[in-house]
Design an enzyme around this catalytic site. Sequence first.
Site, PDB file in Angstrom:
ATOM      1  N   HIS A  33       0.860  -1.192   0.000  1.00 25.71           N
ATOM      2  CA  HIS A  33       0.000   0.000   0.000  1.00 25.71           C
ATOM      3  C   HIS A  33       0.893   1.238   0.000  1.00 25.71           C
ATOM      4  O   HIS A  33       1.155   1.837   1.055  1.00 25.71           O
ATOM      5  CB  HIS A  33      -0.914  -0.010   1.226  1.00 25.71           C
ATOM      6  CG  HIS A  33      -1.967   1.042   1.215  1.00 25.71           C
ATOM      7  ND1 HIS A  33      -3.228   0.841   1.753  1.00 25.71           N
ATOM      8  CD2 HIS A  33      -1.975   2.312   0.751  1.00 25.71           C
ATOM      9  CE1 HIS A  33      -3.945   1.948   1.622  1.00 25.71           C
ATOM     10  NE2 HIS A  33      -3.192   2.857   1.022  1.00 25.71           N
ATOM     11  N   GLU A  77      -2.663  -1.675  -3.116  1.00 24.28           N
ATOM     12  CA  GLU A  77      -3.729  -0.846  -2.568  1.00 24.28           C
ATOM     13  C   GLU A  77      -3.334   0.620  -2.611  1.00 24.28           C
ATOM     14  O   GLU A  77      -2.149   0.953  -2.549  1.00 24.28           O
ATOM     15  CB  GLU A  77      -3.988  -1.205  -1.096  1.00 24.28           C
ATOM     16  CG  GLU A  77      -4.408  -2.629  -0.837  1.00 24.28           C
ATOM     17  CD  GLU A  77      -4.642  -2.891   0.638  1.00 24.28           C
ATOM     18  OE1 GLU A  77      -5.307  -3.897   0.947  1.00 24.28           O
ATOM     19  OE2 GLU A  77      -4.148  -2.103   1.480  1.00 24.28           O
ATOM     20  N   HIS A  86      -8.306  -5.264   7.501  1.00 23.55           N
ATOM     21  CA  HIS A  86      -8.036  -4.208   8.474  1.00 23.55           C
ATOM     22  C   HIS A  86      -8.316  -4.714   9.887  1.00 23.55           C
ATOM     23  O   HIS A  86      -9.456  -4.974  10.256  1.00 23.55           O
ATOM     24  CB  HIS A  86      -8.826  -2.927   8.232  1.00 23.55           C
ATOM     25  CG  HIS A  86      -8.141  -1.720   8.820  1.00 23.55           C
ATOM     26  ND1 HIS A  86      -7.231  -0.955   8.122  1.00 23.55           N
ATOM     27  CD2 HIS A  86      -8.179  -1.181  10.070  1.00 23.55           C
ATOM     28  CE1 HIS A  86      -6.772   0.015   8.892  1.00 23.55           C
ATOM     29  NE2 HIS A  86      -7.322  -0.111  10.080  1.00 23.55           N
TER      30      HIS A  86
END
Length: 237
Positions: A43, A70, A190
């Site tokens: 990410h 991401e 998450h």
Amino acid sequence: MTKLSVNINKIATLRNSRGGNMPNLIQFAKDAQRFGAEGITIHPRPDERHIRYQDAYDLLPEIYTEYNIEGNPIDKFVDLVINVKPTQVTLVPDSVDAITSNAGWDTIKHKDFLVEVIKEFKQNNIRTSIFVDPDLKQVEGAKATGTDRIELYTEAFAHQYGLGNASAVKPYKKCAELAYNIDLGINAGHDLSLDNIEFFKNNIPNLLEVSIGHALISESLYLGIENVINMYLRKLE
């Protein structure tokens, strides 16, 4: 079986803290796959405080499982993804100064923008996923963007489950059922951890993939990365 994608951002954070190449991000990605991980997630953020944009290119020849990138689809990110052509791109509405992801997309408000970006990725044969809160309207909105999958933002579940509130999984289950019925693939991520992943997976039908980084790396400090990856794989069977 639900696939495990290991987010290696924290390895990059540790590397960057000393300015050298220890731990070696590329070797870690190779080892994670060798230990059983079925994907690698990165990410990158605009300030490159953990994953650097160059890392995305350096990792490409070493990832033989699924490669998931991401991020917020700003121009620089879009260009990166199109050049690298990972297996999947996951769109996350991060603000520039966000410490970590903290909300899903408003897929209704940002529909036109998401449609345009997703179309560009799909023209390059890149599977798309949208980070969404467990809200039925947002799942329906995601379908209208043309995305292939959604990624359910699981922070609220993880927090409530840690307090003993197992019913916190219910809105996620409803969203997963709706997504499956309208032909959207289902990912999640998450704050998922060894403490909650088995319960979550057992209650979410048709869960294709989970992306786990912070908890997995933290748990590995005590238990070892190879052991922890295999503990997750057993819980995801």
